[in-house]
Enzyme design. Structure first.
Site, mmCIF file in Angstrom:
data_model
loop_
_atom_site.group_PDB
_atom_site.id
_atom_site.type_symbol
_atom_site.label_atom_id
_atom_site.label_comp_id
_atom_site.label_asym_id
_atom_site.label_seq_id
_atom_site.Cartn_x
_atom_site.Cartn_y
_atom_site.Cartn_z
ATOM 1 N N ILE A 86 -90.431 45.637 -62.602
ATOM 2 C CA ILE A 86 -89.602 44.683 -63.336
ATOM 3 C C ILE A 86 -88.841 45.375 -64.467
ATOM 4 C CG2 ILE A 86 -91.548 44.001 -64.824
ATOM 5 C CD1 ILE A 86 -90.343 41.090 -64.716
ATOM 6 N N CYS A 87 -87.690 44.824 -64.787
ATOM 7 C CA CYS A 87 -86.877 45.183 -65.944
ATOM 8 C C CYS A 87 -86.366 46.632 -65.858
ATOM 9 C CB CYS A 87 -87.667 44.912 -67.217
ATOM 10 S SG CYS A 87 -86.695 44.839 -68.724
#
Length: 189
Positions: free
Chosen positions: A111-112
């Site tokens: 994620i991210c």
């Protein structure tokens, strides 16, 4: 969906991993019955952050990266946070660990800013994924197809953009980890 009998590694940087991107997936995995091992660059504690700079919580590191192998786990989670993700991708041991999950066709959730580690491990080419928007050029330059979506699944790789996507991300990693190995993932690595 149950993850009973599954052992999942969650990476954490010494300081700089975004707290909700570490805690929420870990909580979802534990709630689904997985055994979760927090893997850090070194033994001891790691401090998470909020908004990349504000100190957050301190968490014990279960195992240092030098003492683990992808063969010890059924899946991997790479949280974001630009500072933490940069520290993780700077570690040859982490990059090798990540690459091994792909070679062994095991599911990975990222994620991210976490996809920076995927770029460094050279496992992005030919894959569709998402990330924090500032990582999209890195993904494209590494041969990946970047899309702006809440959650993207490609051959056992689950990616999301930011903490707002955590509910969808957590649900999807539990699903992919329950499915187990993804043979197409190894062919792409």
């Amino acid at each position: 969906m149950t993850l009973q009998g599954k052992t999942i590694a969650v990476l954490i940087a010494p300081r700089g991993t975004e707290e909700p991107e570490f805690t929420k997936p870990r909580e979802a995995l534990l709630a689904a019955g997985a055994t979760v091992t927090v893997v850090g660059l070194e033994a001891g504690e790691a401090e998470t952050v909020n908004n990349d700079l504000d100190p957050a919580g301190k968490y014990p590191v279960d195992k240092a990266i030098d003492g683990v192998s992808a063969s010890d786990f059924d899946g991997l989670v790479i949280p974001g946070g630009s500072v933490g993700a940069d520290k993780l991708r700077g570690s040859e041991a982490v990059v090798r660990f990540v690459r091994d999950f792909f070679e062994q066709a095991k599911p990975v959730g990222v994620i991210c800013h976490g996809p920076w580690t995927l770029v460094e491990a050279d496992v992005v080419k030919g894959r569709k994924l998402t990330s924090f928007p500032t990582v999209k050029t890195d993904i494209r330059n590494a041969g990946g197809e970047w899309v702006d979506a809440e959650v993207v699944v490609d051959k056992g790789l689950v990616t999301s953009r930011n903490p707002k996507d955590l509910p969808a991300f957590c649900a999807k990693i539990v699903e992919e980890f329950a499915e187990g190995r993804h043979p197409d993932q190894a062919r792409s690595a």
